[in-house]
Design an enzyme around this catalytic site. Structure first.
Site, short mmCIF file in Angstrom:
data_model
loop_
_atom_site.label_atom_id
_atom_site.label_comp_id
_atom_site.label_asym_id
_atom_site.label_seq_id
_atom_site.Cartn_x
_atom_site.Cartn_y
_atom_site.Cartn_z
N LYS A 197 12.76 4.40 3.38
CA LYS A 197 12.18 3.73 4.56
C LYS A 197 12.01 2.23 4.33
O LYS A 197 12.37 1.43 5.18
CB LYS A 197 10.85 4.43 4.85
CG LYS A 197 10.06 3.96 6.01
CD LYS A 197 9.00 5.00 6.38
CE LYS A 197 8.15 5.51 5.23
NZ LYS A 197 7.20 4.52 4.68
N ARG B 280 0.21 6.80 10.01
CA ARG B 280 0.30 7.80 8.96
C ARG B 280 -0.34 9.12 9.39
O ARG B 280 -0.12 10.15 8.77
CB ARG B 280 -0.48 7.27 7.76
CG ARG B 280 0.19 7.49 6.45
CD ARG B 280 -0.69 6.90 5.38
NE ARG B 280 -0.06 5.78 4.72
CZ ARG B 280 0.93 5.88 3.88
NH1 ARG B 280 1.45 7.06 3.60
NH2 ARG B 280 1.44 4.82 3.31
N ARG C 108 12.70 5.18 -9.47
CA ARG C 108 12.48 3.92 -8.76
C ARG C 108 11.86 2.83 -9.64
O ARG C 108 10.90 3.06 -10.37
CB ARG C 108 11.57 4.17 -7.55
CG ARG C 108 11.32 2.95 -6.70
CD ARG C 108 11.00 3.30 -5.29
NE ARG C 108 9.74 4.01 -5.13
CZ ARG C 108 9.30 4.47 -3.96
NH1 ARG C 108 10.03 4.30 -2.87
NH2 ARG C 108 8.16 5.11 -3.89
N ARG D 199 6.19 1.49 -9.92
CA ARG D 199 4.95 1.45 -9.14
C ARG D 199 3.97 2.43 -9.75
O ARG D 199 4.35 3.52 -10.17
CB ARG D 199 5.24 1.86 -7.69
CG ARG D 199 5.36 0.68 -6.75
CD ARG D 199 5.85 1.07 -5.39
NE ARG D 199 5.13 2.21 -4.81
CZ ARG D 199 5.36 2.66 -3.58
NH1 ARG D 199 6.25 2.06 -2.82
NH2 ARG D 199 4.70 3.69 -3.10
N ARG E 57 1.33 12.70 -2.14
CA ARG E 57 1.82 11.92 -1.00
C ARG E 57 2.72 12.76 -0.09
O ARG E 57 2.69 12.64 1.13
CB ARG E 57 2.58 10.67 -1.49
CG ARG E 57 1.65 9.53 -1.90
CD ARG E 57 2.42 8.29 -2.27
NE ARG E 57 3.08 8.43 -3.56
CZ ARG E 57 4.19 7.81 -3.92
NH1 ARG E 57 4.81 7.00 -3.07
NH2 ARG E 57 4.70 7.98 -5.12
#
Ligand SMILES: [Zn+2]
Length: 213
Positions: free
Chosen positions: A14, A84, A123, A158, A169
């Site tokens: 996203k 959200r 990531r 992160r 999440r």
């Protein structure tokens, strides 16, 4: 240009898509995560974010309200990470009604949980220039020595890119954010797209936007 709302589970790409759209259409990419992280300075709140917890909806709406009234948003903006949950979606409806803004184009990017987890664990991000890399994606691999291809800085993970935080999440997405998609789908045209690779997904989103604008 129109406002764009991108809704997707973690690691659907996203943020990357929002960034590409921002460049192509010259409208700001508003990442709520980044916006909130930049607005939050105390350690307790930072720890909540690290554990995958979310901040108060009123606070987030308040931060967003200021952001979308800046002059760079006058031709539209891309929302990444908002709304959200249903409460935020309803608060946002009131907000745009008050500001006389359009809801715009709503795009849901879909990815399986297994694929999303694989991507999250690979990531890497550059804290200096904001570039995002992924060790598991051939087109997104950083320099061999683990540095940023754009600016040479050392890349970092992160703090919320770990399995526990990811699971939390992803569950939160299913329980709280997916109902937002269903809610929008009752009264608006929601566009559903599969997250395959950056280019294919971008072309699909781009087609939708060109047909709508
Ligand atoms: Zn960099």
């Amino acid at each position: 240009m129109s406002n764009i709302i991108l809704i997707a589970p973690p690691a659907a790409g996203k943020g990357t898509q929002a960034e590409l759209l921002s460049i192509k259409y010259d409208i700001p990419h508003i990442s709520i995560g980044d916006l909130v992280r930049a607005s939050v300075t105390d350690d307790d709140t930072k720890n909540l974010l690290r554990e995958g917890n979310l901040l108060d909806d009123d606070l987030i709406c308040c931060i967003l309200e200021k952001r979308i009234q800046k002059s760079d948003c006058k031709n539209g903006y891309i929302l990444d990470g908002f709304p959200r949950n249903l409460k935020q979606a309803k608060m946002y409806e009131k907000l745009i009604y008050k500001l006389n803004f359009d809801l715009g184009i709503i795009i849901s990017i879909e990815v399986s949980k297994d694929e999303a987890l694989r991507r999250v664990l690979g990531r890497l991000t550059c804290n200096n220039c904001g570039a995002v890399y992924n060790e598991t994606e051939p087109t997104m691999i950083p320099n061999e020595n683990g540095t940023c291809k754009k600016c040479g800085s050392i890349l970092e993970r992160r703090s919320d890119d770990n399995i526990e935080s990811f699971m939390k999440r992803f569950e939160t997405f299913i329980e709280e954010t997916k109902p937002v998609i269903d809610y929008y789908n009752e009264s608006h045209d929601v566009h559903f797209i599969k997250s395959i690779n950056i280019e294919t997904t971008f072309n699909e989103i781009d087609n939708i936007i060109r047909n709508e604008v």
